[in-house]
Structures are given as structure tokens and as C-alpha cells.
Design an enzyme around this catalytic site. Structure first.
Site, PDB file in Angstrom:
ATOM      1  N   TYR A 175       1.915   0.072  -5.617  1.00  0.00           N
ATOM      2  CA  TYR A 175       1.470  -0.574  -6.858  1.00  0.00           C
ATOM      3  C   TYR A 175       1.955   0.175  -8.094  1.00  0.00           C
ATOM      4  CZ  TYR A 175      -1.855  -3.807  -4.681  1.00  0.00           C
ATOM      5  OH  TYR A 175      -2.437  -4.821  -3.970  1.00  0.00           O
ATOM      6  N   LYS A 187       0.429   3.563   8.437  1.00  0.00           N
ATOM      7  CA  LYS A 187       1.544   3.020   9.223  1.00  0.00           C
ATOM      8  C   LYS A 187       2.481   4.192   9.495  1.00  0.00           C
ATOM      9  CE  LYS A 187       3.853  -0.450  11.053  1.00  0.00           C
ATOM     10  NZ  LYS A 187       3.356  -1.233  12.210  1.00  0.00           N
ATOM     11  N   ASP A 220      -1.719  -2.360  11.519  1.00  0.00           N
ATOM     12  CA  ASP A 220      -1.648  -3.654  12.219  1.00  0.00           C
ATOM     13  C   ASP A 220      -2.760  -3.759  13.260  1.00  0.00           C
ATOM     14  OD1 ASP A 220      -0.299  -1.585  13.518  1.00  0.00           O
ATOM     15  OD2 ASP A 220       1.392  -2.810  14.187  1.00  0.00           O
ATOM     16  N   ASP A 232      -6.078  -3.374   0.007  1.00  0.00           N
ATOM     17  CA  ASP A 232      -6.151  -4.695  -0.625  1.00  0.00           C
ATOM     18  C   ASP A 232      -6.217  -5.767   0.449  1.00  0.00           C
ATOM     19  OD1 ASP A 232      -5.924  -6.698  -2.666  1.00  0.00           O
ATOM     20  OD2 ASP A 232      -3.796  -6.914  -2.141  1.00  0.00           O
ATOM     21  N   ASP A 274      -9.784  -8.094   1.951  1.00  0.00           N
ATOM     22  CA  ASP A 274      -9.911  -9.563   1.922  1.00  0.00           C
ATOM     23  C   ASP A 274     -10.206 -10.075   3.331  1.00  0.00           C
ATOM     24  OD1 ASP A 274      -9.238  -9.678  -0.841  1.00  0.00           O
ATOM     25  OD2 ASP A 274      -7.995 -11.466  -0.543  1.00  0.00           O
TER      26      ASP A 274
HETATM   27  C1  IPM Z   1      -7.571  -6.967  -6.034  1.00  0.00           C
HETATM   28  C2  IPM Z   1      -6.405  -7.846  -6.463  1.00  0.00           C
HETATM   29  C3  IPM Z   1      -5.410  -7.020  -7.259  1.00  0.00           C
HETATM   30  C4  IPM Z   1      -4.882  -5.943  -6.316  1.00  0.00           C
HETATM   31  C5  IPM Z   1      -4.227  -7.799  -7.873  1.00  0.00           C
HETATM   32  C6  IPM Z   1      -4.677  -8.939  -8.718  1.00  0.00           C
HETATM   33  C7  IPM Z   1      -3.331  -6.888  -8.673  1.00  0.00           C
HETATM   34  O1  IPM Z   1      -5.825  -8.471  -5.373  1.00  0.00           O
HETATM   35  O2  IPM Z   1      -8.252  -6.405  -6.895  1.00  0.00           O
HETATM   36  O3  IPM Z   1      -7.822  -6.877  -4.831  1.00  0.00           O
HETATM   37  O4  IPM Z   1      -3.976  -6.188  -5.504  1.00  0.00           O
HETATM   38  O5  IPM Z   1      -5.390  -4.815  -6.410  1.00  0.00           O
HETATM   39 MN    MN Z   2      -6.929  -8.214  -3.536  1.00  0.00          MN
END
Ligand code: IPM
Ligand code: MN
Ligand code: NAD
Length: 357
Positions: free
Chosen positions: A141, A191, A223, A247, A251
Site C-alpha cells: 500500500y 507468504k 492461502d 485487508d 472481509d
Molecule cells: C479497507 C479498505 C481500504 C484498504 C481501501 C479503500 C484503500 O478496503 O479499509 O479495508 O484496502 O485498506
Molecule cells: Mn478492505
């Protein structure tokens, strides 16, 4: 007095932040503490008005605040912007980098009343309680260089993954300290079979682990971890990993609770703490009053606890959320047979009423 910068942002960010602010104000009244809330432009809303995702006025407000409560930013309207102006980069990443908030805590807790809301079997998600500790100010990032250049086949694009010993040490150390107050297990995810940064991550994690003989420690390849999270999530306590893996895995882990709308986060370790749900601006449901505000409301609770040491109000907000869910109220994303579907505002109001009760 605690000073909070409120940055609603875009899309559902506006709706969920409004609900969370109401809950904060309700808790302040009930528990008799004061908060200074200042709202400012951020993301697409800021870009449209000022030509910048993170205008100077908002920068100054953040610098003068103890914490930031953030909704979400982004949307198709701004996707054409060049890298240097992109909301996610010039807004969100700049905010995280400027704050130096290197540790992003994403607690994933299954509510018993939502066992049926997950797409996974109830017996798989029952009782899970995972803390994802995501490194937030390093890795791909922030790595340099990042560029495009002409190439025989069209273009060539480069991103850079970068980690230093110190960056890894501080976040892994925090994961161990947090694990000590939990079930005392840390899984470090990398990884290392391919990436040099991951091999440094693994070596560094091992040397930190040596300081915590009372905490169980394991390494896992990313993975495999993605697979284990849906196979047997109960094996995890604290999961610590680099920025991009965190990240993606968080999710995925959100679905253990039933919806990405449920997950809060706290970004700590810097000069100002940042609290935001883990999801984005959800352009597909924005402006319809159907988004789940719980992740943002729980983020506000984390803020009261971590930044302001207000443990009782934080716990009360968390219990209020539980009671409302137990009463059968649901936003659309977590609705189930027999539940009462309510909108964003209504869910916020129900939680406020429980906090007042
Ligand atoms: C999060 C989001 C951000 C990230 C994006 C929008 C830059 O997905 O906060 O999880 O990847 O950190
Ligand atoms: Mn995210
Ligand atoms: P998203 O998280 O916004 O949405 C993914 C899916 O989850 C969508 O179907 C959405 O409707 C649903 N969803 C998300 N939050 C929800 C909630 N609270 N209640 C109910 N359903 C919810 O991810 P995306 O669609 O990939 O990204 C949309 C935009 O948001 C992009 O511009 C992205 O860059 C941005 N984004 C911002 C942040 C942030 O500001 N912290 C985080 C992630 C994504």
C-alpha cells in the site's frame, strides 16, 4: 474534553456515521461524559467541493483531534481519478499514514442470535471470537516506487512491497500483548514460501514470539489461512498479518458474523486513533437507508474504550447491540426468517433506546 473528528465520507458512510454519532451522543448523556464532535469533508464529498480528497481544513481538524470516526469513502464517480488524486490513496491512505496508525484491529465475533445469518453452517461459526491485527501503514500500500511506463505490449505497471524489521516487530508485539488478555494464541500469516518480505516477517515474528512463552504461536501461509477461516474458524484467536493480506482476510472473516456490515475496526499506535467499519461506501445500496450501521456503532464503542478509557459506556453500547439483535431486529443484510427488518436510522434508534434504558 475528548475531541473527535467525524468524517462521514461517501455513499452509506453518511448514513452509518449519522447513526453512530446518535449512539455516541446518547451514551454521553446516559453516562455523563462530554464529547466534542467536529464534522469535516473527506473523500469524494471533499473532492467535489474542494478538488481534494483530504483538504487542508480536514487535515488540521484531524491533527487537533484525539480520534477520528470515519464512515467510508469512494465510489464509481471518482474511479477515473489519477493515482495521486484517488480518494483511497490521497484520502484514506494519507490519513492512515499521517496518523501513523500502524495497527488495525478488526474483531470478528459471532453473535449467537445471528448464527443463522452467516452463509456458513451454524456449527462452524458458533462461538467464534477472532481478532485480526492488520499492519496498516506498510507493505504494498505504501511501497515505492509505484508507476507505469510504456512497454512493448502496451504498458508496464509496478507496485512495491516493502517491510522493515521495526515495522513488523511493533505490530506483532502488539498482537502478542493483546493475545495475553484473550485465549493466548497468535497465528502469524504470510507468504514466506514466495515473498522476501514474508520471510523477514516470519523471522521477525519468531523472535517476538520468543518473548512470550505463555502465548501459543504458529505461522500459516495466507492461502491456507483463507481456507482455514471457512473450514474451522474456531481454531483462531489473534491473527496478525501484513497490510494487504489483512485487508482480504478480514472481509472474508466478516462473513463468519453474517455480514461485512457488522465489523468494526480500530487503527491505533499513532498520533491519532482512527475508528471505522471495515466495509466501503457500498454504492449499490447508498442513499436507501438499508445499510447496516452496527460496524460503525461498534467502532464508536471501541473508540470510547481504547482512546478515552470509557469502558462502561463502550460495554453498554456493545450490549445494546446484542439486545437489539436478540429482540429480532435486523437490517436487510442480516435478516432471517421471523426477524423484523428495519432501516439504518431505525437500527440506530433502537440501539440508542437500549443504551438509554
Ligand atoms: C479497507 C479498505 C481500504 C484498504 C481501501 C479503500 C484503500 O478496503 O479499509 O479495508 O484496502 O485498506
Ligand atoms: Mn478492505
Ligand atoms: P463495499 O464494502 O463498499 O461493499 C461490498 C458489498 O457489501 C456490497 O454489496 C455492499 O452493499 C455490501 N455492504 C458493505 N457494507 C455494508 C453495510 N454496512 N450494510 C449492508 N451491506 C453492506 O466494497 P466495494 O463495493 O468493493 O467498494 C465500494 C467503494 O468503497 C470503493 O470505491 C472502495 O474503494 C471503497 N472502500 C472504502 C473503504 C473505506 O473507506 N474504509 C473500505 C472499503 C472499500
Amino acid at each position: 474534553m475528548p475531541r473527535i473528528a467525524v468524517l462521514p465520507g461517501d455513499g452509506i458512510g453518511v448514513e452509518i456515521t449519522r447513526a453512530a454519532v446518535r449512539v455516541l451522543e446518547t451514551a454521553a448523556k446516559r453516562f455523563g461524559f462530554e464529547l466534542e464532535l467536529h464534522e469535516a469533508l473527506f473523500g469524494g464529498a471533499a473532492y467535489d467541493k474542494t478538488g481534494k480528497a483530504f483538504p487542508q481544513e480536514t487535515v488540521e481538524l484531524v491533527e487537533a483531534s484525539d480520534a477520528v470516526l470515519l464512515g467510508a469513502i469512494g465510489g464509481p464517480k471518482w474511479d477515473h481519478l489519477p493515482a495521486t488524486e484517488r480518494l483511497e490513496i490521497a484520502g484514506l491512505l494519507r490519513l492512515r499514514g499521517m496518523a501513523g496508525a500502524y495497527a488495525n484491529l478488526r474483531p470478528v465475533a459471532a453473535y449467537p442470535s445471528l448464527a443463522g445469518a452467516s452463509t456458513l453452517k451454524p456449527e462452524v461459526v458458533r462461538g467464534i471470537d477472532i481478532l485480526v491485527v492488520r499492519e496498516l501503514t506498510g507493505g504494498v500500500y505504501f511501497g515505492k516506487p509505484r508507476f507505469r511506463e510504456p512497454h512493448a505490449t502496451g504498458l508496464r505497471a509496478v507496485d512495491t512491497v516493502e517491510y522493515s524489521t521495526g515495522e513488523i516487530e511493533r505490530v506483532v508485539d502488539l498482537a502478542f500483548r493483546l493475545a495475553r488478555n484473550r485465549r493466548k494464541k497468535v497465528t502469524s500469516v504470510d507468504k514466506a514460501n514466495v515473498l522476501e518480505t514474508s520471510r523477514l516477517w516470519r523471522e521477525t515474528a519468531a523472535s517476538v514470539a520468543a518473548k512470550y512463552p505463555d502465548v501459543a504461536f504458529e505461522n500459516m501461509l495466507v492461502d491456507n489461512c483463507a481456507m482455514q477461516l471457512v473450514r474451522r474458524p474456531s481454531q483462531f484467536d489473534v491473527l496478525v498479518t501484513e497490510n494487504m493480506f489483512g485487508d482480504i482476510l478480514s472481509d472474508e472473516a466478516a462473513m463468519l458474523t453474517g455480514s461485512i456490515g457488522m465489523l468494526p475496526s480500530a487503527s491505533i499506535g499513532g498520533t491519532v486513533d482512527i475508528y471505522e467499519p471495515i466495509h466501503g461506501s457500498a454504492p449499490d445500496i447508498a442513499g436507501k437507508n438499508i445499510a447496516n450501521p452496527v460496524g460503525t456503532i461498534l467502532s464508536a464503542a471501541l473508540m470510547l474504550r481504547h482512546t478515552f478509557g470509557l469502558d462502561d459506556p463502550a460495554r453498554e453500547i456493545e450490549r445494546a447491540v446484542e439486545r437489539v439483535l436478540e429482540s429480532g431486529y435486523r437490517t436487510a443484510d442480516i435478516s432471517a426468517e421471523g426477524s423484523t427488518v428495519v432501516g439504518t436510522d431505525e437500527m440506530g434508534e433502537l440501539i440508542c433506546r437500549e443504551v438509554t434504558a
